[in-house]
Design a protein around this motif. Structure first.
Motif, PDB file in Angstrom:
ATOM      1  N   UNK A 183      41.193  98.722  79.971  1.00  0.00           N
ATOM      2  CA  UNK A 183      41.024  97.272  79.885  1.00  0.00           C
ATOM      3  C   UNK A 183      40.128  96.782  81.015  1.00  0.00           C
ATOM      4  N   UNK A 184      39.619  95.574  80.800  1.00  0.00           N
ATOM      5  CA  UNK A 184      38.864  94.887  81.852  1.00  0.00           C
ATOM      6  C   UNK A 184      39.322  93.429  81.831  1.00  0.00           C
ATOM      7  N   UNK A 185      39.493  92.852  83.015  1.00  0.00           N
ATOM      8  CA  UNK A 185      40.056  91.497  83.103  1.00  0.00           C
ATOM      9  C   UNK A 185      39.016  90.528  83.675  1.00  0.00           C
ATOM     10  N   UNK A 186      38.784  89.428  82.961  1.00  0.00           N
ATOM     11  CA  UNK A 186      38.006  88.303  83.494  1.00  0.00           C
ATOM     12  C   UNK A 186      38.983  87.390  84.227  1.00  0.00           C
ATOM     13  N   UNK A 187      38.728  87.136  85.502  1.00  0.00           N
ATOM     14  CA  UNK A 187      39.649  86.324  86.311  1.00  0.00           C
ATOM     15  C   UNK A 187      38.995  84.986  86.626  1.00  0.00           C
ATOM     16  N   UNK A 188      39.544  83.904  86.064  1.00  0.00           N
ATOM     17  CA  UNK A 188      39.070  82.549  86.401  1.00  0.00           C
ATOM     18  C   UNK A 188      39.365  82.270  87.875  1.00  0.00           C
ATOM     19  N   UNK A 189      38.408  81.726  88.594  1.00  0.00           N
ATOM     20  CA  UNK A 189      38.660  81.451  90.024  1.00  0.00           C
ATOM     21  C   UNK A 189      39.813  80.433  90.207  1.00  0.00           C
ATOM     22  N   UNK A 190      39.879  79.448  89.273  1.00  0.00           N
ATOM     23  CA  UNK A 190      40.978  78.465  89.233  1.00  0.00           C
ATOM     24  C   UNK A 190      40.910  77.437  90.373  1.00  0.00           C
TER      25      UNK A 190
END
Ligand code: MRU
Length: 345
Positions: A183-190
């Motif tokens: 898997x690969x995760x896109x992380x929103x900075x938030x």
């Protein structure tokens, strides 16, 4: 260490999340009012972690009380619950944990106040242990939705740091990774407090889970260009009809997900489901200080005196929610029925 722990000498230790990822600092409290301040000022944050902090704070309050009768101990605990309950309004786990601790005090069979205090410490520890067990179960249910090769998008931090350990949305991601799914995760900075950039990125990198940090505004572009397969987020309070309150910006993701045919799954322990609120419109939404927006990371980015609106959470209407992962299985529409089944299971 866990996000929060009880120390045998009668104190509460927690990771000071305001300092991450630059510094790993553990703070220790022996006064429930300091734990209340730590919740409000976000040393500790994330709905289940706030619940555990509130439970441990009630155990501290019991120890601090000079009460000699069960009635006066209960009165002191109600005062503490009022102070703790005034810290953050949206995360229902706070109120869930306070009520559970008050019920434990009322139901204690201990012969004296000392025994009641011991019972309350045990109840708080039990809440923390259950949290981890629940997160592992949610991880297992949610990971079944993840295909080998998936690009997953997540928002805020619904990880180990938002719980006692292991996380909610990140429990799904951790479990899929443990199952050797690539898997690969896109992380929103938030924005504005950057829980994605500071905390989720730190957690995933520590575990070697492939990830890429993105500015919040990038998510729509990735969805439209086919680079997101599935979205997992947490929740601070989920209403009886399946409307989901979560970190500000979640609603926008869910609408874009539906437009682009991407499944959207909140990962929600049943302690975060509030059947007493019929719809998301009935969920109190926290507003925080202007400074969080004008001074991200302590650096001023807006003119002095600018007017600011800092809404900390939004509500995603249930029509945008594909399913809700709980520790008792995955709830699907109609949520009014399925969520009740999950809570009662
Ligand atoms: O303001 P925060 O950092 O407490 O907000 C946290 C979130 O919005 C999380 O997504 C939510 O609490 C679920 S955490 C398991």
């Amino acid at each position: 260490m866990r996000t929060i722990e009880w120390d045998p000498k009668g104190t509460v230790k927690m990771i000071d999340q305001r300092k991450l990822p630059l510094e790993f600092v553990v703070v220790e409290f022996d006064d429930y009012r300091d734990v209340a301040r730590a919740i409000r000022d976000m040393y500790i944050r994330g709905a289940p972690a706030i619940g555990a902090a509130a439970a441990y704070a009630m155990a501290l309050a019991a120890g601090q009380s000079g009460a000699t009768t069960s009635e006066s101990l209960l009165a002191d605990l109600r005062t503490a619950a009022d102070v703790l309950g005034a810290t953050r309004p949206t995360a229902v786990n706070l109120f869930w944990a306070l009520n559970r601790m008050l019920r434990a005090a009322q139901g204690s069979q201990a012969p004296d106040v000392k025994g009641m205090v011991a019972d309350l410490i045990e109840e708080a520890k039990q809440i923390a242990e259950e949290d981890i067990e629940i997160n592992r179960r949610m991880g297992a249910y949610g990971a079944a939705l993840v295909e080998d090769g998936d690009n997953i998008l997540t928002h805020c931090n619904a990880g180990a740091l938002a719980t006692v350990d292991y996380g909610t949305a990140l429990a799904v991601i951790r479990t899929a990774h443990e199952q050797a799914k690539r898997i690969h995760v896109w992380v929103d900075e938030t924005r504005p407090r950057l829980q994605g950039a500071r905390l989720t990125a730190w957690e995933l990198m520590n575990e070697g889970i492939p990830m890429t940090l993105i500015a919040d505004n990038v998510a729509g572009h990735l969805m439209r260009t086919g680079k997101v397969d599935i979205i997992f987020v947490g929740s601070d309070r989920t209403a009886a009809n399946g409307d989901v309150a979560n970190k500000i910006g979640t609603y926008k993701l869910a609408v874009l997900a539906k437009e682009n045919g991407i499944p959207f799954y909140p990962v929600v322990p049943t302690s975060t489901i509030d059947l007493s609120v019929p719809t998301g419109d009935d969920i109190p939404i926290e507003e925080r200080s202007a400074r969080e927006v004008t001074h991200p990371g302590g650096c001023q980015v807006a003119p002095d005196g600018v007017q600011v609106l800092n809404v900390a959470f939004d509500v995603t209407p249930h029509r945008y929610v594909t399913g809700i992962v709980t520790e008792n299985g995955i709830a699907y529409p109609p949520f009014t029925r399925s969520l009740r089944q999950m809570v009662e299971a």
